[in-house]
Motif scaffolding. Structure first.
Motif, PDB file in Angstrom:
ATOM      1  N   ASP A 214      39.205  87.702  83.119  1.00  0.00           N
ATOM      2  CA  ASP A 214      38.512  88.784  82.899  1.00  0.00           C
ATOM      3  C   ASP A 214      37.165  89.357  83.699  1.00  0.00           C
ATOM      4  OD1 ASP A 214      40.192  89.190  80.565  1.00  0.00           O
ATOM      5  OD2 ASP A 214      38.695  88.365  79.297  1.00  0.00           O
ATOM      6  N   CYS A 215      36.966  90.335  83.848  1.00  0.00           N
ATOM      7  CA  CYS A 215      35.583  90.679  84.786  1.00  0.00           C
ATOM      8  C   CYS A 215      34.379  89.950  83.804  1.00  0.00           C
ATOM      9  CB  CYS A 215      35.364  92.164  84.817  1.00  0.00           C
ATOM     10  SG  CYS A 215      33.675  92.493  85.181  1.00  0.00           S
ATOM     11  N   MET A 216      33.684  89.175  84.388  1.00  0.00           N
ATOM     12  CA  MET A 216      32.534  88.550  83.462  1.00  0.00           C
ATOM     13  C   MET A 216      31.294  89.501  83.123  1.00  0.00           C
ATOM     14  SD  MET A 216      34.134  85.995  82.961  1.00  0.00           S
ATOM     15  CE  MET A 216      32.813  85.002  81.951  1.00  0.00           C
ATOM     16  N   ILE A 217      31.473  90.781  83.345  1.00  0.00           N
ATOM     17  CA  ILE A 217      30.422  91.650  83.058  1.00  0.00           C
ATOM     18  C   ILE A 217      30.861  92.293  81.793  1.00  0.00           C
ATOM     19  CG2 ILE A 217      29.116  93.908  83.783  1.00  0.00           C
ATOM     20  CD1 ILE A 217      28.992  92.753  86.557  1.00  0.00           C
ATOM     21  N   CYS A 218      32.233  92.958  82.016  1.00  0.00           N
ATOM     22  CA  CYS A 218      32.609  93.894  80.721  1.00  0.00           C
ATOM     23  C   CYS A 218      33.516  93.298  79.934  1.00  0.00           C
ATOM     24  CB  CYS A 218      33.399  95.388  81.384  1.00  0.00           C
ATOM     25  SG  CYS A 218      34.789  95.015  82.221  1.00  0.00           S
ATOM     26  N   PHE A 219      33.911  91.934  80.392  1.00  0.00           N
ATOM     27  CA  PHE A 219      34.896  91.176  79.426  1.00  0.00           C
ATOM     28  C   PHE A 219      36.345  91.609  79.311  1.00  0.00           C
ATOM     29  CE2 PHE A 219      30.696  89.653  78.345  1.00  0.00           C
ATOM     30  CZ  PHE A 219      30.846  88.203  78.714  1.00  0.00           C
ATOM     31  N   SER A 220      36.717  92.711  80.364  1.00  0.00           N
ATOM     32  CA  SER A 220      38.094  93.082  80.283  1.00  0.00           C
ATOM     33  C   SER A 220      38.820  92.929  81.685  1.00  0.00           C
ATOM     34  CB  SER A 220      38.005  94.656  80.315  1.00  0.00           C
ATOM     35  OG  SER A 220      37.637  94.979  78.770  1.00  0.00           O
ATOM     36  N   VAL A 221      39.915  92.670  81.610  1.00  0.00           N
ATOM     37  CA  VAL A 221      40.858  92.446  82.767  1.00  0.00           C
ATOM     38  C   VAL A 221      40.902  94.060  83.566  1.00  0.00           C
ATOM     39  CG1 VAL A 221      42.894  91.956  84.047  1.00  0.00           C
ATOM     40  CG2 VAL A 221      42.149  90.718  82.100  1.00  0.00           C
ATOM     41  N   ILE A 222      41.459  94.934  83.002  1.00  0.00           N
ATOM     42  CA  ILE A 222      41.253  96.327  83.370  1.00  0.00           C
ATOM     43  C   ILE A 222      40.097  97.190  83.268  1.00  0.00           C
ATOM     44  CG2 ILE A 222      42.798  98.375  83.582  1.00  0.00           C
ATOM     45  CD1 ILE A 222      45.234  96.516  82.661  1.00  0.00           C
ATOM     46  N   HIS A 223      39.723  97.874  84.226  1.00  0.00           N
ATOM     47  CA  HIS A 223      38.303  98.612  83.856  1.00  0.00           C
ATOM     48  C   HIS A 223      38.710  99.905  82.990  1.00  0.00           C
ATOM     49  CE1 HIS A 223      34.810 101.061  84.829  1.00  0.00           C
ATOM     50  NE2 HIS A 223      34.307  99.753  85.248  1.00  0.00           N
ATOM     51  N   GLY A 224      37.777 100.149  82.257  1.00  0.00           N
ATOM     52  CA  GLY A 224      38.064 101.123  81.110  1.00  0.00           C
ATOM     53  C   GLY A 224      38.006 102.488  81.961  1.00  0.00           C
ATOM     54  N   PHE A 225      37.542 102.723  83.057  1.00  0.00           N
ATOM     55  CA  PHE A 225      37.418 103.919  83.682  1.00  0.00           C
ATOM     56  C   PHE A 225      38.625 104.269  84.659  1.00  0.00           C
ATOM     57  CE2 PHE A 225      33.063 104.103  81.692  1.00  0.00           C
ATOM     58  CZ  PHE A 225      33.087 105.401  81.057  1.00  0.00           C
ATOM     59  N   ASN A 226      38.366 103.477  85.836  1.00  0.00           N
ATOM     60  CA  ASN A 226      39.171 103.532  86.832  1.00  0.00           C
ATOM     61  C   ASN A 226      40.479 102.552  86.818  1.00  0.00           C
ATOM     62  OD1 ASN A 226      38.215 100.767  87.736  1.00  0.00           O
ATOM     63  ND2 ASN A 226      36.623 101.874  88.915  1.00  0.00           N
ATOM     64  N   TYR A 227      40.803 101.841  85.953  1.00  0.00           N
ATOM     65  CA  TYR A 227      41.789 100.972  85.502  1.00  0.00           C
ATOM     66  C   TYR A 227      41.999  99.958  86.717  1.00  0.00           C
ATOM     67  CZ  TYR A 227      42.421 104.786  82.427  1.00  0.00           C
ATOM     68  OH  TYR A 227      42.228 105.834  81.618  1.00  0.00           O
ATOM     69  N   SER A 228      40.937  99.454  87.421  1.00  0.00           N
ATOM     70  CA  SER A 228      41.160  98.547  88.564  1.00  0.00           C
ATOM     71  C   SER A 228      40.989  97.163  88.076  1.00  0.00           C
ATOM     72  CB  SER A 228      39.935  98.561  89.630  1.00  0.00           C
ATOM     73  OG  SER A 228      38.880  98.661  88.822  1.00  0.00           O
TER      74      SER A 228
END
Length: 266
Positions: A214-228
């Motif tokens: 996970d990204c340790m800022i948003c705690f998601s693997v895939i970004h919510g806006f650009n899906y990176s």
């Protein structure tokens, strides 16, 4: 994008509430069968013709209701944010009106879109119950089973959609909480449908099982806006972040340090 850029949503909604009638029920249906749901400006489609401009003033209340319905349907997160920041009097008026005339219509449409969806997920089944306003998603991979229950509130989409835990086999508690939070955050803050939220959530879980952290800022693997995916790595702690999340972190903190180890981010 236009409404956000020009900050016009506040004006649009205030004008709509000035134009919408207190009772948007069709007059001719009010005295019909008592047990049958009456027709309203939210249940009936507005038919407009540019050749009938003389009758246009009579269509204004129905047109305002149609636009409010579209705004709630397509921009739920933006309207929810506006509603939550409104003064108490406006907050209560909007809540009562929406709950009484619009929420049931939008809930039925959202549940129906899940029931009639042709979208297929590999390893995940999605079911919906209109009577309880619930959507159940079951994700399975090898011996792991994850079940989520998504509940639409009575004042949908003003109130936040809740994500509750169902069956859970083979997943650590903290990881489970993170995944529930991801879906709940998307459904609350993004202008998307439940099926879109579940698709993004499943992609996150898939990538996690593939070993992507996970990204340790948003705690998601895939970004919510650009899906990176998280690709920007700190040279000190080696943790990876989404570029957009890092940019937001640097801008809001006025620092160029790693969000985790606090060393300078090169």
């Amino acid at each position: 994008m236009y409404l956000r850029k020009t900050k016009s949503l506040n004006k649009l909604l205030y004008h709509l509430f000035r134009l919408m009638p207190e009772n948007p029920t069709y007059a001719e249906t009010a005295s019909e069968v008592p047990n049958k749901d009456p027709k309203t400006f939210f249940t009936e489609e507005l038919q407009l013709s540019i050749r009938e401009t003389a009758t246009l003033p009579y269509h204004i209340p129905h047109l305002a209701c149609s636009v409010y319905h579209m705004t709630l349907k397509d921009l739920p997160a933006m309207v929810r944010l506006w509603w939550n920041s409104s003064e108490k009097r406006v907050f209560n008026i909007v809540d009562r009106f929406t709950s009484k005339y619009v929420s049931s219509v939008l809930s039925f449409q959202e549940i129906s879109s899940v029931q009639t969806s042709t979208q297929l997920f590999n390893g995940m089944t999605v079911k919906a119950r209109a009577t309880t306003r619930e959507v159940m998603a079951t994700y399975t991979i090898e011996d792991i089973v994850i079940e989520l229950i998504i509940q639409l509130p009575s004042n949908y989409p003003l109130g936040s959609i809740t994500v509750e835990s169902g069956k859970r086999v083979g997943v650590a508690v903290q990881q489970w909480r993170n995944w529930m939070l991801q879906l709940s955050t998307y459904l609350t803050h993004q202008n998307g449908s439940i099926m879109e939220g579940l698709a993004l959530w499943k992609n996150n879980v898939d990538k996690r099982f593939e070993g992507v952290e996970d990204c340790m800022i948003c705690f998601s693997v895939i970004h919510g806006f650009n899906y990176s995916l998280p690709k920007k790595a700190c040279r000190t702690c080696k943790k990876k972040f989404h570029s957009a999340c890092l940019y937001k972190w640097f801008t809001s903190s006025n620092k160029s340090t790693c969000p985790l180890c606090r060393e300078t981010f090169f």
